[in-house]
Structure formats: C-alpha cells, structure tokens
Scaffold this active site. Structure first.
Site, PDB file in Angstrom:
ATOM      1  N   SER A 164     -10.001   0.819   2.700  1.00 24.16           N
ATOM      2  CA  SER A 164      -9.157   1.627   1.872  1.00 24.16           C
ATOM      3  C   SER A 164      -8.024   1.257   1.221  1.00 24.16           C
ATOM      4  O   SER A 164      -7.335   1.696   0.184  1.00 24.16           O
ATOM      5  CB  SER A 164      -8.443   2.819   2.657  1.00 24.16           C
ATOM      6  N   LYS A 220       0.839  -1.234   0.009  1.00 21.36           N
ATOM      7  CA  LYS A 220       0.145  -0.171   0.153  1.00 21.36           C
ATOM      8  C   LYS A 220       0.964   1.107  -0.109  1.00 21.36           C
ATOM      9  O   LYS A 220       2.056   1.459   0.560  1.00 21.36           O
ATOM     10  CB  LYS A 220      -0.857  -0.107   1.304  1.00 21.36           C
ATOM     11  N   SER A 244     -10.141  -1.574   6.725  1.00 24.08           N
ATOM     12  CA  SER A 244      -9.512  -1.363   5.209  1.00 24.08           C
ATOM     13  C   SER A 244      -8.653  -2.511   4.750  1.00 24.08           C
ATOM     14  O   SER A 244      -8.389  -2.329   3.617  1.00 24.08           O
ATOM     15  CB  SER A 244      -8.839  -0.226   5.341  1.00 24.08           C
TER      16      SER A 244
HETATM   17  N1  GLN Z   1     -13.733   3.269   6.399  1.00 23.91           N
HETATM   18  C1  GLN Z   1     -12.726   3.448   7.415  1.00 23.91           C
HETATM   19  C2  GLN Z   1     -12.394   5.078   7.188  1.00 23.91           C
HETATM   20  O1  GLN Z   1     -12.650   5.479   6.104  1.00 23.91           O
HETATM   21  C3  GLN Z   1     -11.742   2.513   7.643  1.00 23.91           C
HETATM   22  C4  GLN Z   1     -10.451   3.152   6.896  1.00 23.91           C
HETATM   23  C5  GLN Z   1      -9.371   2.089   7.111  1.00 23.91           C
HETATM   24  O2  GLN Z   1      -9.366   1.230   7.960  1.00 23.91           O
HETATM   25  N2  GLN Z   1      -8.204   2.658   7.096  1.00 23.91           N
HETATM   26  O3  GLN Z   1     -12.125   5.530   8.112  1.00 23.91           O
END
Ligand code: GLN
Length: 465
Positions: A155, A80, A179
């Site tokens: 994400s 990532k 995510s």
């Molecule tokens: N969807 C969640 C957020 O936008 C989780 C994001 C993540 O785990 N990085 O905060």
C-alpha cells in the site's frame, strides 16, 4: 547541478551537505522542481509542506555557524499519508479523513527533524493502507515511475514511487503485511520493514496494531540503514517498543560473512517463471562469491495469508470505530471505498460474540507457530532470502481478483506474523511484455537483528551493481 543532486548516493550526498558543497536549500529546491514537473504524471504527492525553504535555510545557517549537524542533515523526506505531521492532512488517502489535520508530529517525524531531515510533504497510498497495488486510494492510482503504466505496488505506493521519481532522498511507509517491501520491489528501490517493536508507531493511523511497522525507502541500502538508526528505539509513547541496542546499521563489517538460508516450503510456491529465475540466479551468484547458502524449513508458512487476513479484519474493524463522524473526519461507513468496507463488515462479522473470537484466536495460533518456526530457522542462519511478490507488476486498471490481491502477500506476511525484520533490494531488471520491470529479493533476519539484515542487503546490492 540539479540532475547531479538527485543521482548522488546518500553517503556522498550527506558529505556534500555537511561540507556545504551542496546547500540544504539547493537540495530541497531540486526535489521541489522535480515534484512540480512530474507529479501530475505519477500522482504521488498529496500535500507539500509550506515552509520547506525556510527550514532548509535555517539548516544552512547552522552549518555556517559551526553548530552540530544531525545524522540526516539536509536530506529531504516524503511521508505516507497515514503518518501524523503537524498541520498536514492525515488523509490516509481516504475521503473519510480528507479534511483531518494532524495536530502533532509522529515519533518518527520528531526523530527525523531532530537529526536535520526536512519533511517535504506527504504522499498517496492505498486507502487506509488496505491494498497491494496502489490502486485503492480515494485520490486515484499512483503510477510506477520505473515501469510507467504499471502499478507501483502497495500500500505504500507513493512512498516507493517518490524515491523512484527523484522526489526525495528518503521516504517513509508502513508495512502490515508487505506494504513497504512489495512497492520497493516493483519500483526498483530499497525498502525496509523493521522488527515489530523496533520503531515507534506513535502517530501512525493503524491498519492492524499487532502487525504494523513504519519503515524507510531509499535508492540505496545506505540511505535506509541511516534512516533506521534515527527512527529506531524505545518510545514512551508506544508500549510495544523495546529498549534494545541500535547498532550502526550503515557500518560495513568486512569480517562478518552471513550464512544465508532459503525456505524449502517456498520453492514450490514461486509460480512465476521470471521471478523464479531472478531468485535462483541471485542464489547462484552468492554461491559463486563463496557465501554459504543452505535450505531451512519454516513449517506452516503457507498458512500465513489465511491467518493474516482474519487478524487484519478484526483489528482494523476495531481501530476504525473511532471514525464515527464525530471524533475524526466523516463516518467511515459512509465515505470509504470498497476494500475498506469489505474489511470493516468482514471484521464485524468475524468478531460477533456468537463466535467467541474463534477466527481471531485460531489465526493467533498460526501466528505463534510461524514465529516459533522462524526462531528455529534463525538458530542456523543469519539471513533468509525469498522473492518479494508472486506476480510482476500488472498494468494499472487490469482486472485482478480479490483472492489474487490477497495472495500477493504470500512471501511478505509471514514476517509480520513472526515480528522479524525484512528488507528488499533489487535482484534484477528484466524485459517483460515490452516493459522494463524490477524484481526484488527479500532479506530476512531475526527479531532485532537489523544489523545482520543490512549486511545481507548490502551483499545483494553489490552483487547486482
Ligand atoms: N496487502 C496487504 C493488505 O492489504 C498489506 C497491507 C499493508 O502492509 N499495509 O492488507
């Protein structure tokens, strides 16, 4: 040969690589060829490392010389873009850092390379890991190779999609509220969020430092378990890591029959019919196989999303103060997208001194309560099973409200608040609106009980083979 290489399970692949039947160079070449062929279709890889084949050739020489070969010998990784790799752009998929080069390897990268893993490059994600669909990247949305035209989840969109598209053996993502698990479910791959403190976060650009964890994606449970054996452990660079035993996660302990739990409070929250059917049919299959499945209670779990966002807003706001246009990259307020700005200004508002931390403190109280509830539940069971997302992957670009995107994390954020570990395995592939769509099952175990979690994940994986 190239096709076969990409379809081999990780356990057999490692054997082929260690015996030399498959060279590291050929393994890397096969993935580079797939990336070349299909990346423009899916928008997954942001940057390729430029010395991949030299590194692979050096590994092949090691084998020829009879040297000690690492646990990940010759396996290829994508990472990532919020994880620092020397000389690669750590863009976090944002214009803010689009020219910012990593000056060191994150601990996870060091560990992977030390065990013979090859870093192929880095991949797309929601901007600064803010998002649940893979659509908020400054470099465009990533497509879902398993359900083309639909979101891959986020994400860590590119990390899950990379494994699904056969661009690498294993990838790394980060998980603050879901995510890793949400895109694993949507892309029909395995993904793991380790217990908080299990894996060093040194070299990760944080979204929320009290919740983030780095974890792996792979096609099978074996691959993620193997990677976890390598990246877990105490690091002097990250004071939140613990010196706890790292058991063999790949080993099958036939004598261990986990007792499973389902969360009473979640039953009414599964509003999607298809997701509910897949979940229930997996529970039925487990019972038919003779596993004990009981109800457990995790009170206040429905408050998780409401507690998660104030914590993330406050910690993200504080973490982004270094992006002031002087120290790293551009000024974030001038360059970032809508969701990132919503959190920065929201975080600034709720941390104003007039409030004396009221929102943050209240959210921390809920965090503590949920952690205690999970501890109690794990006195009685080894693994808790839940769905992963409340919705099936929507078509890229559909209108989904901010509230619905935040609610995406209802089943996943409680684990980050409690610090427990959770992994996702496919529960079924269904026909949905003319498309083939994957639906995952989340397997949760107590803090630092990744060995139990992997046992549970292997059982679900076998049930659905
Ligand atoms: N969807 C969640 C957020 O936008 C989780 C994001 C993540 O785990 N990085 O905060």
């Amino acid at each position: 040969m190239l096709i076969m290489v990409n379809n081999t399970d990780i356990k057999s692949k490692i054997e082929l690589l260690k015996s030399g039947e498959l060279t590291c160079v050929d393994n890397a070449k096969s993935f580079l060829a797939e990336i070349e062929k299909n990346n423009s279709k899916f928008n997954i890889v942001l940057e390729k490392s430029n010395n991949v084949l030299e590194i692979a050739a050096d590994l092949d020489k090691k084998r020829e010389n009879g040297d000690n070969l690492g646990k990940l010998f010759g396996l290829c990784f994508l990472v990532k873009s919020n994880i620092s790799v020397t000389d690669m752009i750590v863009s976090c998929a944002s214009k803010t850092l689009e020219n910012y080069k990593g000056s060191f390897d994150a601990d996870v990268i060091k560990n992977i390379v030390a065990e013979g893993g090859i870093i192929l490059g880095n991949v797309n994600n929601d901007e600064f890991a803010n998002g649940a669909s893979g659509e908020t990247s400054a470099f465009g949305a990533t497509d879902n190779p398993f359900s083309v035209g639909r979101v891959p989840g986020g994400s860590s969109s590119g990390s899950a999609a990379a494994v699904a598209a056969d661009f690498c053996d294993i990838s790394l993502g980060s998980d603050t509220g879901g995510s890793i698990r949400n895109p694993a479910s949507h892309c029909n791959v395995v993904g793991v969020k380790p217990s908080f403190g299990r894996v060093s976060r040194y070299g990760l650009v944080d979204l929320s430092m009290s919740l983030d964890q780095i974890g792996p994606f792979s096609k099978d449970v074996y691959g993620s378990a193997l990677c976890m054996e390598v990246i877990s452990g105490l690091s002097s660079n990250d004071a939140t890591t613990f010196d706890r035993d790292i058991l063999s996660y790949v080993e099958k302990k036939e004598s261990f029959k986990p007792k499973f739990g389902i969360i009473k409070e979640f039953v009414d929250m599964i509003s999607d019919n298809e997701i509910s059917q897949v979940f229930n049919s997996n529970i039925e299959k487990l019972k038919t196989e003779g596993y004990e499945v009981v109800e457990v209670s995790v009170n206040n779990i429905e408050l998780a999303v409401q507690a998660y966002y104030p914590i993330v807003y406050a910690e993200f706001y504080s973490g982004t103060r270094k992006f002031d246009g002087v120290k790293y990259g551009e000024k974030i307020e001038d360059t970032a997208g809508e969701e990132v700005l919503r959190r920065i200004y929201g975080g600034q508002a709720i941390t104003q001194s007039e409030f004396d931390g009221a929102y943050y403190k209240k959210a921390l109280k809920v965090k503590e309560m949920i952690a205690e509830e999970f501890s109690k539940a794990f006195e009685n069971v080894d693994c808790i099973l839940t769905p992963v997302t409340p919705m099936l992957p929507h078509k890229i670009g559909s209108d989904v409200s901010v509230e619905a995107m935040y609610a995406y994390d209802a089943f996943t954020t409680p684990l980050n608040l409690a610090g427990v570990c959770g992994g996702v395995v496919n529960g079924a592939v269904i026909d949905y609106d003319g498309d083939k769509v994957a639906v995952g099952i989340q397997v949760i175990s107590d803090k630092f009980c990744e060995d139990k979690m992997f046992s549970g994940m292997r059982i679900i994986e076998t049930l659905n083979k």
